[in-house]
Design a protein around this motif. Structure first.
Motif, PDB file in Angstrom:
ATOM      1  N   TRP A 145     -60.598 -50.421  -9.346  1.00  0.00           N
ATOM      2  CA  TRP A 145     -61.615 -50.042 -10.327  1.00  0.00           C
ATOM      3  C   TRP A 145     -61.936 -51.215 -11.258  1.00  0.00           C
ATOM      4  O   TRP A 145     -63.061 -51.367 -11.712  1.00  0.00           O
ATOM      5  CB  TRP A 145     -61.208 -48.792 -11.121  1.00  0.00           C
ATOM      6  N   GLU A 149     -64.309 -53.417  -9.448  1.00  0.00           N
ATOM      7  CA  GLU A 149     -65.637 -52.805  -9.392  1.00  0.00           C
ATOM      8  C   GLU A 149     -66.407 -53.007 -10.696  1.00  0.00           C
ATOM      9  O   GLU A 149     -67.605 -53.277 -10.675  1.00  0.00           O
ATOM     10  CB  GLU A 149     -65.538 -51.316  -9.052  1.00  0.00           C
ATOM     11  N   LEU A 165     -71.197 -46.871 -11.646  1.00  0.00           N
ATOM     12  CA  LEU A 165     -69.911 -46.608 -11.011  1.00  0.00           C
ATOM     13  C   LEU A 165     -69.623 -45.122 -10.866  1.00  0.00           C
ATOM     14  O   LEU A 165     -68.543 -44.744 -10.425  1.00  0.00           O
ATOM     15  CB  LEU A 165     -68.795 -47.300 -11.804  1.00  0.00           C
ATOM     16  N   THR A 210     -68.969 -42.880 -13.065  1.00  0.00           N
ATOM     17  CA  THR A 210     -67.751 -42.631 -13.829  1.00  0.00           C
ATOM     18  C   THR A 210     -68.108 -41.937 -15.142  1.00  0.00           C
ATOM     19  O   THR A 210     -69.114 -42.276 -15.765  1.00  0.00           O
ATOM     20  CB  THR A 210     -67.048 -43.971 -14.142  1.00  0.00           C
ATOM     21  N   ARG A 248     -61.288 -47.487 -19.468  1.00  0.00           N
ATOM     22  CA  ARG A 248     -61.191 -48.624 -18.554  1.00  0.00           C
ATOM     23  C   ARG A 248     -61.609 -49.922 -19.251  1.00  0.00           C
ATOM     24  O   ARG A 248     -60.987 -50.962 -19.060  1.00  0.00           O
ATOM     25  CB  ARG A 248     -62.032 -48.372 -17.305  1.00  0.00           C
TER      26      ARG A 248
END
Length: 177
Positions: free
Chosen positions: A55, A58, A81, A83, A91
């Protein structure tokens, strides 16, 4: 003709159970599926030793894809993403602590934050991309240049045919926001 492979054994097995099975179609589709599975595994193993989780890579990849100055709003990253914004915030906290990104106020609107790729983040992203390139080169090395060109042309034709009936398989990278 090429030597038989594990997919040929798969087709032989299922041909006994499914007499109407088209071995050519089954061979093409199953080989594509197994190659994608293998490439995914190789890409994930390419992260070993870089200090990045999938992740993390990414997020860094999306920042690089946005182009210079490698700065994007957190909401855009979350969208790209797929998300949840709260997950993205967590993150980004971890990436900032590691020194891979910096968050700063948008000079045009101080209420808005922007995520910027740092030099260290770019270095880590490049390390993964180098490893991926080496892995891909090794995988394709069994084909000579002409075979690689032919394979690329056939896959392009297949993608163009599929896209003619639907949306693009690879959407355009959104402009940085």
């Amino acid at each position: 003709m090429a030597e038989p492979d594990s997919i040929d054994r798969h087709i032989a097995h299922w041909s006994r159970e499914l007499p109407d099975l088209d071995p050519r179609t089954e061979g093409i589709i199953t080989r594509l599926q197994m190659l994608v599975r293998r490439m995914k595994r190789d890409k994930e193993s390419g992260l070993l030793g870089t200090g990045l989780k999938y992740w993390e890579f990414e997020v860094l990849h999306r920042l690089v894809a946005a182009g210079a100055p490698y700065r994007v709003a957190p909401t855009a990253l979350a969208e790209w993403l797929d998300t949840h914004p709260a997950t993205m915030t967590s993150r980004l906290d971890r990436l900032e602590q590691a020194g891979y990104i910096a968050r700063e106020h948008d000079p045009g609107d101080r209420r808005r934050l922007l995520v910027t790729l740092t030099g260290l983040g770019r270095e880590r992203w490049e390390a993964v991309m180098d490893r991926r390139g080496e892995t891909e080169d090794r995988m394709l090395a069994v084909l000579d240049d002409g075979e690689q060109e032919a394979l690329a042309a056939l896959l392009r034709k297949l993608v163009a045919g599929i896209e003619a009936d639907g949306p693009p398989l690879m959407p355009d990278w959104p402009a940085a926001r």
